[in-house]
Design an enzyme around this catalytic site. Structure first.
Site, PDB file in Angstrom:
ATOM      1  N   CYS A  92       0.940  -1.157   0.031  1.00 49.29           N
ATOM      2  CA  CYS A  92       0.087   0.016   0.112  1.00 49.29           C
ATOM      3  C   CYS A  92       0.915   1.354  -0.034  1.00 49.29           C
ATOM      4  CB  CYS A  92      -0.924  -0.049   1.297  1.00 49.29           C
ATOM      5  SG  CYS A  92      -2.186  -1.221   1.054  1.00 49.29           S
ATOM      6  N   GLU A 147     -12.597  -1.338  -0.668  1.00 52.61           N
ATOM      7  CA  GLU A 147     -11.454  -1.051  -1.448  1.00 52.61           C
ATOM      8  C   GLU A 147     -11.524  -2.285  -2.513  1.00 52.61           C
ATOM      9  OE1 GLU A 147      -8.277   1.546   0.823  1.00 52.61           O
ATOM     10  OE2 GLU A 147      -8.191  -0.404   1.089  1.00 52.61           O
ATOM     11  N   HIS A 180     -11.922   9.083 -10.128  1.00 47.83           N
ATOM     12  CA  HIS A 180     -10.947   9.201 -11.321  1.00 47.83           C
ATOM     13  C   HIS A 180      -9.865  10.421 -10.533  1.00 47.83           C
ATOM     14  CE1 HIS A 180     -13.439   6.590 -13.352  1.00 47.83           C
ATOM     15  NE2 HIS A 180     -12.178   6.434 -14.214  1.00 47.83           N
TER      16      HIS A 180
END
EC number: 4.-.-.-
Length: 117
Positions: free
Chosen positions: A25, A107, A69
């Site tokens: 991550c 996620e 985005h």
């Protein structure tokens, strides 16, 4: 208690740079996020709703305008973890809809973080 939920989706990148360099991550990566807002009330309004689902479009617009985005590190002034996102969206929703009782953020299809006071 009556409870309703509505689900929203967006795609974004982030990086958890405070983690060790070998942590996956810590690298720049992205997710297809799912946000579920929950509203609860012990009584229904005059139309028989906890809240009209149509009113929740404001959250879709907020997500589309500020998160979809985008690179979350540039959007948030906090670590861009699912937990932090859940709290952020909870606070945003609670300011608008007093019935907001929880927000969940995913996620991946197998992981969820939830904020519920």
């Amino acid at each position: 208690m009556y409870r309703i939920t509505k689900e929203f989706h967006f795609s974004a990148s982030h990086q958890l740079g405070h983690l060790p360099a070998d942590h996956q991550c810590a690298r720049l990566h992205g997710h297809n996020y799912v946000v579920v807002v929950e509203l609860a009330s012990d009584r229904l309004n005059g139309d028989g709703f906890v809240r009209d689902y149509h009113e929740l479009k404001a959250l879709k617009d907020y997500i589309d305008d500020h998160f979809d985005h985008r690179h979350l590190n540039e959007v948030l002034n906090m670590p861009s973890t699912a937990e932090a996102l859940a709290r952020h969206f909870f606070d945003w929703c609670r300011e608008r809809w007093a019935e907001t009782s929880a927000v969940k953020v995913s996620e991946t299809p197998k992981t969820w973080a939830e904020y519920r006071p």
